[in-house]
Design an enzyme around this catalytic site. Structure first.
Site, PDB file in Angstrom:
ATOM      1  N   ILE A  60      45.505  43.315  50.864  1.00  0.00           N
ATOM      2  CA  ILE A  60      44.156  43.855  50.701  1.00  0.00           C
ATOM      3  C   ILE A  60      43.298  42.917  49.865  1.00  0.00           C
ATOM      4  O   ILE A  60      43.805  42.216  48.981  1.00  0.00           O
ATOM      5  CB  ILE A  60      44.231  45.272  50.067  1.00  0.00           C
ATOM      6  CG1 ILE A  60      42.940  46.046  50.244  1.00  0.00           C
ATOM      7  CG2 ILE A  60      44.670  45.204  48.611  1.00  0.00           C
ATOM      8  CD1 ILE A  60      43.079  47.547  49.967  1.00  0.00           C
ATOM      9  N   CYS A  61      42.000  42.888  50.172  1.00  0.00           N
ATOM     10  CA  CYS A  61      41.013  42.185  49.352  1.00  0.00           C
ATOM     11  C   CYS A  61      39.786  43.092  49.289  1.00  0.00           C
ATOM     12  O   CYS A  61      39.916  44.311  49.431  1.00  0.00           O
ATOM     13  CB  CYS A  61      40.694  40.795  49.911  1.00  0.00           C
ATOM     14  SG  CYS A  61      39.843  40.783  51.501  1.00  0.00           S
ATOM     15  N   ARG A  62      38.614  42.553  49.107  1.00  0.00           N
ATOM     16  CA  ARG A  62      37.418  43.393  48.992  1.00  0.00           C
ATOM     17  C   ARG A  62      37.038  44.015  50.332  1.00  0.00           C
ATOM     18  O   ARG A  62      36.808  45.206  50.432  1.00  0.00           O
ATOM     19  CB  ARG A  62      36.246  42.580  48.440  1.00  0.00           C
ATOM     20  CG  ARG A  62      34.977  43.379  48.250  1.00  0.00           C
ATOM     21  CD  ARG A  62      33.901  42.550  47.555  1.00  0.00           C
ATOM     22  NE  ARG A  62      32.741  43.369  47.265  1.00  0.00           N
ATOM     23  CZ  ARG A  62      31.698  43.471  48.068  1.00  0.00           C
ATOM     24  NH1 ARG A  62      31.659  42.819  49.216  1.00  0.00           N
ATOM     25  NH2 ARG A  62      30.672  44.231  47.737  1.00  0.00           N
ATOM     26  N   MET A  88      39.328  46.969  49.886  1.00  0.00           N
ATOM     27  CA  MET A  88      39.115  47.874  48.763  1.00  0.00           C
ATOM     28  C   MET A  88      37.821  48.672  48.899  1.00  0.00           C
ATOM     29  O   MET A  88      37.707  49.760  48.337  1.00  0.00           O
ATOM     30  CB  MET A  88      39.124  47.100  47.435  1.00  0.00           C
ATOM     31  CG  MET A  88      40.496  46.637  46.994  1.00  0.00           C
ATOM     32  SD  MET A  88      41.680  47.980  46.686  1.00  0.00           S
ATOM     33  CE  MET A  88      40.932  48.835  45.294  1.00  0.00           C
TER      34      MET A  88
END
Length: 109
Positions: A60-62, A88
């Site tokens: 996961i990232c932004r 996120m």
């Protein structure tokens, strides 16, 4: 690219957060492993030590771009990895908990 929806993640699923330190500090999923994309190659061993041997790595990232890069790399290494669709931003919008290092409520930067 293998992907997973935030809604499909269960408590206890292994989550790798590849956002940078300032993003992580503002808020992250509790229990996630943090290895920023900028440090990923140098710190790859931390992932192999922490990840379940026969489990899936949810990256996961932004919003999903950086995590897609890491997911592709991990799949090429033979690791069962999926990109968390929407990152996120979707995690927070779905009402999933976002915390700071000290366990207080956080936010997605």
């Amino acid at each position: 690219m293998p992907t997973a929806a935030v809604a499909d993640l269960k408590d206890g699923d292994f989550l790798l957060d590849v956002r940078e330190d300032d993003e992580w500090g503002a808020g992250h999923a509790e229990g996630a492993l943090h290895i920023p994309l900028s440090d990923f190659v140098a710190r790859y061993g931390e992932l192999t030590e922490a990840a379940p041997q026969d489990g899936r790595v949810h990256v996961i990232c932004r919003s999903g771009g950086r995590s897609a890069q890491v997911t592709m790399y991990l799949v090429q290494q033979g690791i069962d990895a999926v990109n968390v669709d929407g990152g996120m931003q979707v995690w927070q919008a779905a009402g999933r908990p976002v915390v700071t290092e000290d366990g207080k409520p956080g936010f997605v930067l």
